[in-house]
Design a protein around this motif. Sequence first.
Motif, PDB file in Angstrom:
ATOM      1  N   LEU A 200       0.830  -1.194   0.000  1.00  0.00           N
ATOM      2  CA  LEU A 200       0.000   0.000   0.000  1.00  0.00           C
ATOM      3  C   LEU A 200       0.871   1.253   0.000  1.00  0.00           C
ATOM      4  CD1 LEU A 200      -2.822  -0.899   2.584  1.00  0.00           C
ATOM      5  CD2 LEU A 200      -2.837  -1.147   0.085  1.00  0.00           C
ATOM      6  N   VAL A 201       0.427   2.259  -0.718  1.00  0.00           N
ATOM      7  CA  VAL A 201       1.120   3.549  -0.747  1.00  0.00           C
ATOM      8  C   VAL A 201       0.075   4.658  -0.659  1.00  0.00           C
ATOM      9  CG1 VAL A 201       3.043   2.688  -2.128  1.00  0.00           C
ATOM     10  CG2 VAL A 201       1.061   3.692  -3.268  1.00  0.00           C
ATOM     11  N   GLU A 202       0.552   5.852  -0.341  1.00  0.00           N
ATOM     12  CA  GLU A 202      -0.278   7.049  -0.409  1.00  0.00           C
ATOM     13  C   GLU A 202       0.195   7.890  -1.581  1.00  0.00           C
ATOM     14  OE1 GLU A 202      -0.333   9.525   2.996  1.00  0.00           O
ATOM     15  OE2 GLU A 202      -1.160   8.012   4.344  1.00  0.00           O
ATOM     16  N   ASP A 203      -0.740   8.539  -2.253  1.00  0.00           N
ATOM     17  CA  ASP A 203      -0.378   9.481  -3.304  1.00  0.00           C
ATOM     18  C   ASP A 203      -1.586  10.357  -3.588  1.00  0.00           C
ATOM     19  OD1 ASP A 203       1.134  10.820  -5.235  1.00  0.00           O
ATOM     20  OD2 ASP A 203       1.984   8.960  -6.022  1.00  0.00           O
ATOM     21  N   VAL A 204      -1.467  11.238  -4.556  1.00  0.00           N
ATOM     22  CA  VAL A 204      -2.579  12.132  -4.860  1.00  0.00           C
ATOM     23  C   VAL A 204      -3.346  11.630  -6.073  1.00  0.00           C
ATOM     24  CG1 VAL A 204      -1.558  14.184  -3.824  1.00  0.00           C
ATOM     25  CG2 VAL A 204      -1.091  13.655  -6.225  1.00  0.00           C
ATOM     26  N   LEU A 205      -4.667  11.699  -5.969  1.00  0.00           N
ATOM     27  CA  LEU A 205      -5.577  11.437  -7.080  1.00  0.00           C
ATOM     28  C   LEU A 205      -6.067  12.804  -7.542  1.00  0.00           C
ATOM     29  CD1 LEU A 205      -7.404   9.559  -8.815  1.00  0.00           C
ATOM     30  CD2 LEU A 205      -9.050   9.627  -6.910  1.00  0.00           C
TER      31      LEU A 205
END
Length: 505
Positions: A200-205
């Motif tokens: 899992l990663v975080e990023d911008v949509l």
Amino acid sequence: MAWSFSRSSLYRLLFLVMSLASQRCYGFRTFGFDVHHRYSDPIKGILGVQDLPEKGSREYYVAMSHRDRIFRGRGLADGDRTVLTFDGGNKTYRLNSFGYLYYANVSVGTPALSFLVALDTGSDLFWLPCNCTSCVQSLQSENGQDIKLNIYGPDASSTSKKVLCNSTFCEQQTRCPSSDSGCPYQIQYLSNGTSSSGVLVEDVLHLITDDNQKKEDDARITLGCGQIQTGSFLSGAAPNGLLGLGMRSISVPSMLAREGLTSNSFSMCFGADGVGRIRFGDNGSSDQGKTPFNIRSSQPTYNISITQIIVGGNTAALEFYAIFDTGTSFTYLNGPAYTQITTSFDSLIKENRHSSGSGEDLPFEYCYELSSNQTKFEVPVLNLTMKGGDNYYVTDPLLMIYDGDVPAGYCLGIVKSDDVNIIGQNFMTGYSIAFDRDNMILGWKESNCYDDVPSNSSKSPTNKSHTPALAANPEDTSNQSNGPPIRNPSTFTFMAVLFPLLAIV
């Protein structure tokens, strides 16, 4: 009548649609994006491909049925509001060769990369092919040219961040070597050996407001970096990612609501021409039909209760549960509900029922032959009365059958299920469906998906007249009101879509 389908290569193609985007916007409003069918004119224009797999071919329906079975194995307010959609626009596209499912072009990361992802209310996690050791990295066009697909890479995005094992989103902490290591994920699908796994990663949509101002809004989300795809994911299903729209906290609608960007709801519109819309934060309208969700805390789904079935003039008080699932191509019913609808429908049809022969494994049991040069036929109106009393008229439950370009017959687009009841995409055509999680209701209103004018699905008390159209352009469904066509009849097989994974229930 001999119905035979020519074999055609199924997917060759598609997605140079990564370039389908380019607009942008943001805020606490409503975010939407267009949804398109692979056979819609916008998709054909973007891909620059006209010689697409035959939409009604035997292989097409066989693959779709297969995809549906796979997906069914998934771990099953008006007023001021912000409505958001994808920065490429709110259009969605129904892509037949990839499972008669709806896709949208989304952009993720910094700099932004575009992905054509399948939209699925039956699953939760949004994952993209990422730093792959096993995934589809290109598709082959009809002329043999490789079309490269975008592959997400966290290291290439300045806004990417690792999700640690101590995160509330990490459900597989037992697989973590330590609390500060990256959180792994693995999703198993019903189809043999079909799965997606990675970290899992975080990023911008990248989103925009779905209004005239088009204000940009970058939402931080958690997504799956899908390093290993197996099974059907390697043979055509969701080759460029899957966006889960389910109820759990890991889904994109849940994250947008939790961050205060939108209300806890979204809507999808399903156009007869394969072009639709998606809008985050849209609760529907005050004049829509509605019914409450039946929620199981262990496995929440968009499950509703149907209390009455009306087919033509035949009414039956019969209560059963069904899941509204955009990741399933057709409608699957079991037991009394299946028997009631199909037998009532059959009793009111004047055309001869098609007798299946050996090798004809089309999943639809109720198909009918049209005589040569037949210009019109009538079918009973199908109405489902939902819990609460509102009526849900199925605008067109049929699938047309063509022999070459000539209408040869039609099928009732319901498949007999061994277990769960699913209202699939074919029963949602002609409606804007609101998945209102704020008020825990499903809402629906007739729409052509281009404006707020109801679609022309003239509902009579008992019967509806159909005029079969010549299929001059096999891939153009914009003027056909009788559902997706079955092409070149000869051996009836059901192509359960090359999207064997989108319908995970």
